[in-house]
Design an enzyme around this catalytic site. Sequence first.
Site, PDB file in Angstrom:
ATOM      1  N   SER A 119       0.868  -1.371  -0.096  1.00 34.95           N
ATOM      2  CA  SER A 119      -0.113   0.155  -0.014  1.00 34.95           C
ATOM      3  C   SER A 119       0.845   1.352  -0.097  1.00 34.95           C
ATOM      4  O   SER A 119       0.329   2.387  -0.391  1.00 34.95           O
ATOM      5  CB  SER A 119      -0.833  -0.049   1.230  1.00 34.95           C
ATOM      6  OG  SER A 119      -1.893  -1.298   1.260  1.00 34.95           O
ATOM      7  N   CYS A 155     -11.412  -8.618  20.902  1.00 37.56           N
ATOM      8  CA  CYS A 155     -12.730  -7.984  20.852  1.00 37.56           C
ATOM      9  C   CYS A 155     -13.774  -8.576  21.908  1.00 37.56           C
ATOM     10  O   CYS A 155     -14.675  -7.808  22.336  1.00 37.56           O
ATOM     11  CB  CYS A 155     -13.109  -8.158  19.268  1.00 37.56           C
ATOM     12  SG  CYS A 155     -12.795  -9.625  18.575  1.00 37.56           S
ATOM     13  N   HIS A 202     -20.499  -8.694  17.135  1.00 33.24           N
ATOM     14  CA  HIS A 202     -20.019  -9.794  18.085  1.00 33.24           C
ATOM     15  C   HIS A 202     -21.410  -9.949  19.046  1.00 33.24           C
ATOM     16  O   HIS A 202     -21.639  -8.735  19.617  1.00 33.24           O
ATOM     17  CB  HIS A 202     -18.899  -9.923  18.705  1.00 33.24           C
ATOM     18  CG  HIS A 202     -17.780 -10.463  17.999  1.00 33.24           C
ATOM     19  ND1 HIS A 202     -17.835 -10.727  16.714  1.00 33.24           N
ATOM     20  CD2 HIS A 202     -16.457 -10.588  18.406  1.00 33.24           C
ATOM     21  CE1 HIS A 202     -16.514 -10.883  16.107  1.00 33.24           C
ATOM     22  NE2 HIS A 202     -15.718 -11.046  17.077  1.00 33.24           N
TER      23      HIS A 202
END
Length: 340
Positions: free
Chosen positions: A40, A128, A241
């Site tokens: 990138s 997470c 989630h």
Amino acid sequence: MSKCLAVAGATGAVGTIVLQLLEQRDLGVDRFKLLASKRSAGKQIEFRGQQHTIELLEPAAFEDVDIVIASTPDDVAIDIVKWATEKNALVIDESGAHRMLEHVPLVVPEVNPEAAANHQGVIASPNCSTTQMVVAMKPLHDEATIRRVIVSTYQATSGAGVAGQDELVQSSRARLDNQSFENSAFAHNIAFNCIPQIGSAKHAGYTSEEMKMVWETQKIFDDPNIQVCPTCVRIPVENCHSESILVETEKPISVERARELFENAVGITVIDELDAQQYPMPDNCNERDEVFIGRIRRDLSSENGLTFWCVSDNLRKGAATNAVQIAELVLDQNLIGCKA
């Protein structure tokens, strides 16, 4: 004094959201560096109304940088910490590389902001699934001390990155069209299926994802006596989630008191009207920064048990938002710089 913030992994799924949040929030930073791999580097992207060139993620990129938000794989994060701390920069690391190191604070600003002051150049952001759970646990733990947690997670395919999200769409389309599909992001077909394994076999029949929830929770609350029994499941949902959580506390908490605690807690939104069929779901929590709580009820099987449903955007509060909030915290308290 002029400050510079670098985003490492700026073009990834989480890094892109970090940039969006940095556009929306005023951190008191006036210079930014956007860093990524060779694939990138050199590309132009618009950020804060200006064109920015993606710079190569290398040691020289951390010259004159004060704080780094790193959204990269573990092996890259290890290099970033070495390069950045040598330049006296503080790294907020979203990978799993540093979370359980004794000298590295593991921080969720709504839960243990005081831990950030103990950093030695690195602050880790939790997994997470752990993050949303500890935010939900915090007001209950402060009220009555949680001794045990039983949690079952229903984790979105975005937790496996862009490849996981793409595989959900492609495999679902193939199933509906009665076509064959060869899965690669997951060990089993994810379309119209649930996979009761996230991560590798780790300890006593539990997976690495499940043990993260055990060890990280105990570290964040600085309480090894909190017992956690997790089961982590991948489900065919693109993002957010969901978790079914049962907590047992040292003294009982009524449903009414729990709802009041949740409603008054920073970072939590309550949606809990069962008769009206109103509760958190991935569909109504997507692209939001809060942790959402619903289905609050007494555990029928234990005297001091309380159970509830919890949903959060795992790419935002579970990753990007938590890291940006840590950056806000350390900048506000002037904790930047490497203290090693």
